[in-house]
Design a protein around this motif. Structure first.
Motif, mmCIF file in Angstrom:
data_model
loop_
_atom_site.group_PDB
_atom_site.id
_atom_site.type_symbol
_atom_site.label_atom_id
_atom_site.label_comp_id
_atom_site.label_asym_id
_atom_site.label_seq_id
_atom_site.Cartn_x
_atom_site.Cartn_y
_atom_site.Cartn_z
ATOM 1 N N HIS A 10 0.850 -1.191 0.000
ATOM 2 C CA HIS A 10 0.000 0.000 0.000
ATOM 3 C C HIS A 10 0.891 1.247 0.000
ATOM 4 O O HIS A 10 1.805 1.343 0.814
ATOM 5 C CB HIS A 10 -0.897 0.031 1.234
ATOM 6 N N ASP A 12 0.519 5.292 0.420
ATOM 7 C CA ASP A 12 -0.358 6.411 0.762
ATOM 8 C C ASP A 12 0.121 7.636 -0.014
ATOM 9 O O ASP A 12 1.123 8.265 0.346
ATOM 10 C CB ASP A 12 -0.325 6.674 2.269
ATOM 11 N N THR A 14 -1.039 10.520 -0.223
ATOM 12 C CA THR A 14 -1.145 11.808 0.467
ATOM 13 C C THR A 14 0.105 12.093 1.295
ATOM 14 O O THR A 14 0.373 13.244 1.618
ATOM 15 C CB THR A 14 -2.393 11.862 1.375
ATOM 16 N N ALA A 70 4.951 6.334 4.047
ATOM 17 C CA ALA A 70 3.883 6.245 3.059
ATOM 18 C C ALA A 70 3.658 4.825 2.537
ATOM 19 O O ALA A 70 2.692 4.580 1.835
ATOM 20 C CB ALA A 70 4.201 7.170 1.878
#
Length: 79
Positions: A10, A12, A14, A70
């Motif tokens: 995963h 992220d 953002t 992240a």
């Protein structure tokens, strides 16, 4: 790693600075799982993309070295 273990990667977007602003995950991965994405995020960056997730060994180096936290490497037992 056990054959009944499944790995999910995963990113992220953002939190990530993108591969042009950082790119450590591309360079640290021993199996070269990540590529530079061909698309821009809402922040205008190109995030890393797990292009070859099946090659991932679950070593978690990408997660450990990501300065933005992240990346998450999730190991689960297959049902």
């Amino acid at each position: 790693m056990a054959k009944d273990t499944h790995i999910e990667l995963h990113v992220d977007e953002t939190l990530c600075k993108g591969v042009d602003g950082c790119g450590l995950c591309l360079h640290i991965c021993p199996k070269k799982v990540y590529d530079r994405s061909g698309r821009l995020t809402a922040k205008g960056i190109r995030p890393p993309e797990p292009a070859r997730p099946g090659d991932c060994t679950g070593c978690t180096l990408c997660m450990i070295y990501c300065p933005d936290l992240a990346i998450v490497v999730e190991k689960t037992k297959e049902q």
